[in-house]
Motif scaffolding. Structure first.
Motif, PDB file in Angstrom:
ATOM      1  N   THR A 145       1.223  -1.167  -0.319  1.00  0.00           N
ATOM      2  CA  THR A 145      -0.306   0.135  -0.052  1.00  0.00           C
ATOM      3  C   THR A 145       0.514   0.957  -0.168  1.00  0.00           C
ATOM      4  O   THR A 145       2.077   1.403   0.147  1.00  0.00           O
ATOM      5  CB  THR A 145      -0.482   0.012   0.901  1.00  0.00           C
ATOM      6  N   TYR A 146       0.610   2.143  -0.032  1.00  0.00           N
ATOM      7  CA  TYR A 146       1.253   3.781  -0.516  1.00  0.00           C
ATOM      8  C   TYR A 146      -0.096   5.000   0.129  1.00  0.00           C
ATOM      9  O   TYR A 146      -0.609   4.446  -0.525  1.00  0.00           O
ATOM     10  CB  TYR A 146       1.751   4.163  -1.329  1.00  0.00           C
ATOM     11  N   SER A 147       1.099   5.488   0.649  1.00  0.00           N
ATOM     12  CA  SER A 147       0.428   7.347   0.803  1.00  0.00           C
ATOM     13  C   SER A 147       1.511   7.556   0.218  1.00  0.00           C
ATOM     14  O   SER A 147       2.572   7.897  -0.652  1.00  0.00           O
ATOM     15  CB  SER A 147      -0.079   7.350   1.675  1.00  0.00           C
ATOM     16  N   GLU A 148       0.800   9.173  -0.162  1.00  0.00           N
ATOM     17  CA  GLU A 148       1.987   9.978  -0.896  1.00  0.00           C
ATOM     18  C   GLU A 148       3.050  10.360  -0.215  1.00  0.00           C
ATOM     19  O   GLU A 148       4.625  10.708  -0.570  1.00  0.00           O
ATOM     20  CB  GLU A 148       1.351  11.503  -0.357  1.00  0.00           C
ATOM     21  N   GLN A 149       2.678   9.697   1.480  1.00  0.00           N
ATOM     22  CA  GLN A 149       4.389   9.900   2.550  1.00  0.00           C
ATOM     23  C   GLN A 149       4.762   8.692   2.857  1.00  0.00           C
ATOM     24  O   GLN A 149       6.389   8.616   2.537  1.00  0.00           O
ATOM     25  CB  GLN A 149       3.533  10.247   3.699  1.00  0.00           C
ATOM     26  N   ALA A 150       4.688   7.619   2.324  1.00  0.00           N
ATOM     27  CA  ALA A 150       4.789   6.185   2.789  1.00  0.00           C
ATOM     28  C   ALA A 150       4.166   4.837   1.885  1.00  0.00           C
ATOM     29  O   ALA A 150       3.179   4.900   0.883  1.00  0.00           O
ATOM     30  CB  ALA A 150       4.161   5.763   4.196  1.00  0.00           C
ATOM     31  N   ILE A 151       5.225   4.360   1.147  1.00  0.00           N
ATOM     32  CA  ILE A 151       4.986   2.594   1.217  1.00  0.00           C
ATOM     33  C   ILE A 151       5.687   1.788   1.927  1.00  0.00           C
ATOM     34  O   ILE A 151       5.769   1.820   2.697  1.00  0.00           O
ATOM     35  CB  ILE A 151       6.450   2.362  -0.403  1.00  0.00           C
TER      36      ILE A 151
END
Length: 170
Positions: A67-73
């Motif tokens: 999963t990911y977000s703009e800040q992290a994978i």
């Protein structure tokens, strides 16, 4: 509970608020080959998961969730051949694919006796390397027995579906 849902639950703790429901409700779900792309109602972000048994390794279970977000994978890997002793222990491993090195001495946290989780600052080049890969490897420092090679066929398609899910999550 199957290992894919366990891993998805671990990811939910990282990227979303704790759910009040004891059973996950799916808001969105699709399949890409044997990958499941889902956005559960209680999660903030979508995830891509794949599990399989390897007949050449005593029919052991292998599961990966990304999963990911703009800040992290976030990558969770489950292998029922592992027997980690200390939940919360930090391990170091080189991360690579069948044709590229991704990261040297990456930090992985032991979640339970068969599960590790890596949380990395978001970097598109990591996603690009994963998308081209057929295998993902963890080579643990000083521990050849616990190093692993996980099959991730159709990762590019799964990550494209994950991106679509993220862009259209409700």
């Amino acid at each position: 509970m199957n290992r894919s849902h366990l891993a998805a639950g671990i990811l939910a703790c990282v990227l979303s608020a704790t759910a009040s429901s004891s059973r996950p409700a799916l808001a969105q779900q699709s399949k890409v080959g044997d990958w499941t792309i889902e956005k559960r109602a209680q999660d903030t972000h979508c995830n891509a998961s794949r599990g399989y048994k390897d007949k050449d390794d005593e029919n052991r279970d292998y599961v990966i969730v990304i999963t990911y977000s703009e800040q992290a994978i976030v990558i969770v890997m489950i292998y029922d051949g592992w027997e980690w002793d200390k939940v919360g222990e930090i391990l170091r491993a080189d991360v690579g694919t069948d044709d590229a090195d991704i990261m040297k001495k990456a930090k992985w946290e032991v979640m339970d006796k068969t599960t590790v989780r890596g949380i990395f600052a978001y970097d598109q080049s990591i996603m690009d390397r994963l998308a081209k890969a057929k295998r993902l490897t963890l080579d643990f420092e000083d521990d050849e027995d616990d190093s692993i090679e996980m099959q991730i066929p159709r990762a590019g398609e799964a990550l494209a579906a994950l991106k679509f899910c993220e862009e259209n999550r409700k």
